[in-house]
Write a protein that holds these residues in place. Structure first.
Motif, PDB file in Angstrom:
ATOM      1  N   TYR A  20       0.840  -1.209   0.000  1.00 28.69           N
ATOM      2  CA  TYR A  20       0.000   0.000   0.000  1.00 28.69           C
ATOM      3  C   TYR A  20       0.868   1.249   0.000  1.00 28.69           C
ATOM      4  N   LEU A  29      -5.670  -2.747   5.545  1.00 31.59           N
ATOM      5  CA  LEU A  29      -6.432  -1.758   4.775  1.00 31.59           C
ATOM      6  C   LEU A  29      -7.106  -0.739   5.679  1.00 31.59           C
ATOM      7  N   THR A  50      -6.108   3.233   5.298  1.00 29.96           N
ATOM      8  CA  THR A  50      -7.145   4.225   4.988  1.00 29.96           C
ATOM      9  C   THR A  50      -7.310   5.221   6.137  1.00 29.96           C
ATOM     10  N   SER A  58      -9.174   8.811   4.618  1.00 29.73           N
ATOM     11  CA  SER A  58     -10.471   8.435   4.052  1.00 29.73           C
ATOM     12  C   SER A  58     -11.337   7.709   5.078  1.00 29.73           C
ATOM     13  N   TYR A  59     -10.720   6.927   5.954  1.00 31.90           N
ATOM     14  CA  TYR A  59     -11.508   6.176   6.936  1.00 31.90           C
ATOM     15  C   TYR A  59     -12.292   7.132   7.835  1.00 31.90           C
ATOM     16  N   THR A  91     -14.907  -1.617   4.836  1.00 30.74           N
ATOM     17  CA  THR A  91     -13.578  -1.057   4.610  1.00 30.74           C
ATOM     18  C   THR A  91     -13.595  -0.109   3.419  1.00 30.74           C
ATOM     19  N   PRO A  92     -13.279   1.156   3.611  1.00 24.49           N
ATOM     20  CA  PRO A  92     -13.226   2.075   2.465  1.00 24.49           C
ATOM     21  C   PRO A  92     -12.245   1.582   1.401  1.00 24.49           C
ATOM     22  N   GLY A  93     -12.617   1.772   0.148  1.00 26.66           N
ATOM     23  CA  GLY A  93     -11.742   1.395  -0.949  1.00 26.66           C
ATOM     24  C   GLY A  93     -11.838  -0.042  -1.379  1.00 26.66           C
ATOM     25  N   SER A  94     -12.661  -0.835  -0.699  1.00 27.10           N
ATOM     26  CA  SER A  94     -12.711  -2.261  -1.011  1.00 27.10           C
ATOM     27  C   SER A  94     -13.852  -2.574  -1.959  1.00 27.10           C
ATOM     28  N   GLY A 106      -8.570   4.578  -0.593  1.00 30.50           N
ATOM     29  CA  GLY A 106      -9.753   4.413   0.228  1.00 30.50           C
ATOM     30  C   GLY A 106     -10.924   5.274  -0.195  1.00 30.50           C
TER      31      GLY A 106
END
Length: 800
Positions: free
Chosen positions: A66, A93, A97, A102-103, A138-141, A361
């Protein structure tokens, strides 16, 4: 990689290493800590979770990758998403994030400060918190990491028709042993560098699974390289355990593969002719399992061993020395250099993160509903089969649907694809090839049928790849349709499970996840018309599997003819966050409803076929209201062949027992049988009773296994009078009509069933049942002599 060239300056190296250490620190904290997130006090048992759940072994490698993707995203303004294939890699992750911000934007209560870090740690694998894998939360997943094998095929599905997107897909060495993943490497033969994006596979070999070595980690370098060159990739190797050297080697490899991807795309897009299939780059990363974790615990090797797979330090209450080891482990990341006094990431770390939607994310491709465009659908009524009188003419329902889907492709040239395992033509969807081809980037020979790099039909003899490509395509904001032989859709039972769980969580529990297009199955070549292929091809049980999932998500439709199939298909293509299962035959079959009638019928999903019923003729009031007009028997049917046999039985009953009052009910939407409280399409008890009565016998002819109908309707007031005929696992290579005879679903058995259940027929029942037995004997003798069904069966028409 050679260490002669150092791609990272001292500043860049410091930023990447700081990010990696911070992500590792946050990952360990998620697995272990309830409190004291910045270690401001010595760790004690009260700071540690009573139940330690999580998987450390794969996490530092995911964090390492990452960090390196962040560098090139920021440098080159790349549009990139991250798919974590290794199971239970969630801490990585979530940590990254949170570091990029982003999280906290999606979950403001998990702020980037000490209190937010405490909540970040506490929620992980904790009641009321989040799962240990990379989940919908999970953001981005776009990839549910709870089951292994699907990351790579999801990545390819995500980049079809996404020309600027790069899907960085980490494949774990345990995951690499699964069948779906092994097949997924061949997805590069379907990727068009002109119109599609790119997948960057990173095979992460850390040597072990839960307790066993990983196969690909225990073969020679030469064999491993030859394997992936044979798959059509150019592998770049990064291996070692020294962080500083590994950062430099990884940066060099990432720079090389990104440049190679851009060169491939630039060359193809400037070509002006059919592009040649490129050899796409990939990275094979070898790093220790549990890298940077405790080297040994209780005198046994941990880092670089299977013992680091889950929780390297456990039994905290009985082994207080493990608490000290945990503190030493977390302090080895030097958190004082990584977070300021308030608990926020320091500026050096923030400087590595991309900005806005370039953060992985926050990438809108990973929240596909943000990018979803409505399909431009032709008017399905324009494809209607003319039906002047019910049951007089035949048509192939899926062939009619094929013309509709053909024009859906015409109107939606870059966000709709049809998927299927080498069966598009077999399933009578051949009209698609009037406007498009099969996607194909491998070698083409003279005489090949409809192969082209820009084809919109995705065919490969792997249901896993079809399902996975479609899921990735939908989850990034596009639309699709998957046709398959009914018996073999079971191959993706588990993939269906995972997608259904994803939709259940996203649609009900995660408001920031925007609705995506529904997953649409067309199951054809079904159980009742697999007489020529035999018992192995005869299984309608996928419906039973589907119905196990949350009612908010699943829909099951069994249209009896072409016009109802068109109406159902149009509805499914417009729907969101559902899984729609359509079961329809491809063989010539009677057409029952005009388009106007089909639209009305499908709008409710169930209804009385007045033209086939005669109960309304014998009472003073509206059917189902006046007691005098109640039927003697309710004949219900669901599915094209059960509908045919039911109507043929009704015709016999009118001939043999003209005073018998019969109500015919056809079910298109299977879920109408459930109570409204259990499914949004379910009938209220009042409406169900109005159709089926409260006390009259019901004979239900069903496409699949009979017990499912009982399961759906067991709470209804008249369930005790419900008798269901369907598939009971009797099959062979035989004639079409003999298939229904073998399972007691034929017209002659249905007539006999009526005789057994209607008291007023008691006197005539023995004679009528004897006539039905005689017809069955005639049938058996005829097919054994002639090898086909009797003309009276083959050519039967509804007589009124």
């Amino acid at each position: 990689m050679s260490n002669n060239a150092l791609p990272l300056s001292a500043v860049e190296l410091g930023r990447i290493d700081a990010w990696w250490r911070a992500a590792n620190y946050l990952s360990v904290g998620q697995i272990y800590l309830l409190d004291n997130p910045l270690l401001k006090a010595p760790l004690c048992l009260e700071h540690i979770k009573p139940r330690l759940l999580g998987h450390w072994g794969t996490t530092p490698g995911l964090n390492f990758i990452y960090a390196h993707m962040n560098r090139v995203i920021r440098r080159d303004d790349l549009d990139m998403i991250y798919l974590a294939g290794p199971g239970h890699g969630g801490p990585a992750l979530v940590a990254s994030t949170w570091l990029e911000g982003s999280y906290s934007e999606f979950y403001p209560n998990v702020s980037r400060d000490e209190e937010g870090m405490r909540r970040l740690f506490r929620q992980f694998s904790f009641p009321g918190g989040i799962p240990s894998h990379v989940a919908p939360e999970t953001p981005g997943s776009i990839h549910e990491g709870g089951e292994l094998g699907y990351a790579l095929v999801h990545a390819y599905g995500a980049v079809f028709d996404n020309p600027e997107l790069i899907a960085c897909c980490v494949v774990g060495d345990g995951e690499a042993e699964t069948g779906p993943l092994a097949a997924a490497w061949h997805s590069n033969k379907f990727l068009n560098p002109v119109t599609d994006g790119a997948v960057l596979p990173i095979l992460h070999l850390n040597g072990y699974k839960i307790a066993n070595p990983a196969v690909l980690a225990r073969i020679s370098h030469e064999e491993l390289e030859q394997l992936f060159r044979g798959y059509g990739y150019t592998p770049y190797f990064v291996a070692g355990d020294d962080p500083a050297q590994m950062h430099q080697d990884m940066a060099a490899a990432v720079d090389a593969v990104v440049a190679e991807i851009r060169t491939i795309q630039r060359t193809a897009r400037a070509g002006g002719s059919d592009p040649l299939r490129p050899r796409w780059p990939m990275i094979i990363l070898r790093s220790p399992k549990g890298w940077t974790g405790p080297r040994s615990v209780d005198g046994k090797q941990t880092e670089g061993s299977w013992r680091s797979h889950q929780v390297p330090l456990s039994d905290m209450a009985s082994k207080p020395e493990h608490v000290r080891l945990l503190q030493d482990w977390m302090e080895s990341y030097r958190p004082g250099e990584l977070f300021d006094a308030a608990g926020a990431p320091v500026a050096e770390i923030a400087a590595l993160a991309p900005v806005g939607e370039r953060r992985m994310g926050a990438n809108p491709h990973a929240n596909g509903g943000l990018r979803l465009r409505e399909l431009r659908l032709p008017d399905y009524r324009d494809y209607a089969v003319a039906v002047a009188r019910p049951g007089q003419d035949d048509a192939e329902a899926t062939r009619v649907l094929g013309s509709f889907l053909r024009d859906v492709i015409v109107h939606n040239p870059d966000n709709f694809r049809v998927f299927g395992p080498d069966e598009t033509a077999s399933n009578r969807l051949g009209a698609l090839f009037e406007v498009t081809d099969r996607a194909w980037m491998a070698e083409r020979l003279e005489g090949d049928d409809h192969l082209a790099p820009d084809g919109r039909v995705m065919e490969v003899l792997s249901e896993h790849l079809c399902q996975g490509w479609l899921e990735g395509y939908l989850l990034t904001g596009r639309h699709g349709f998957f046709s398959c032989y009914e018996a073999f859709i079971h191959i993706i039972d588990s993939m269906f499970n995972q997608h259904a769980k994803w939709l259940k969580v996203t649609s009900r529990e995660i408001p920031w996840r925007r609705p995506i297009a529904s997953l649409n199955y067309l199951l054809t070549s079904h159980v009742w018309r697999q007489d020529h292929n035999g018992f192995s091809h005869q299984d309608p049980g996928f419906i039973d599997h589907v119905v196990n999932k949350k009612a908010d998500i699943i829909r099951v439709y069994l249209p009896p003819d072409a016009n109802t199939l068109l109406a159902v298909a149009d509805h499914c293509l417009r729907s969101r966050n559902d899984i729609n299962v359509i079961v329809a035959g491809k063989q010539p079959a009677p057409q029952w409803l005009s388009m106007d009638a089909a639209v009305k019928h499908c709008s409710t999903g169930i209804g009385i076929w007045e033209w086939a019923s005669n109960d309304w003729q014998n009472g003073g009031g509206e059917a189902g209201v006046d007691q005098a007009s109640e039927p003697d028997i309710v004949m219900a049917c669901c599915g094209d062949v059960p509908t045919l046999e039911t109507l043929a039985a009704v015709a016999l009953l009118r001939e043999l027992a003209p005073d018998l009052r019969v109500r015919v009910i056809n079910v298109v939407d299977l879920m109408t049988l459930q109570p409204r409280e259990e499914h949004p399409h379910g009938l209220t008890d009042k409406d169900f009773d109005a159709l089926f009565t409260r006390d009259r016998p019901i004979l239900f002819a069903y496409h699949g296994y009979p017990w499912l109908i009982h399961r759906l309707a067991y709470r209804r007031s008249n369930h005790a009078n419900l008798h269901v005929r369907g598939y009971k696992e009797e099959g062979t290579t035989t004639t079409p009509f003999d298939m229904v005879v073998l399972n007691d679903l034929d017209r002659f058995h249905l007539v006999s069933d009526v005789m057994d259940r209607v008291p007023k027929m008691r006197a005539r029942a023995p004679h009528i049942k004897q006539a039905m037995r005689d017809r069955l004997v005639e049938h058996k003798e005829y097919i054994e002599r002639h090898g086909e069904d009797m003309p009276a069966i083959r050519d039967w028409k509804w007589p009124w």
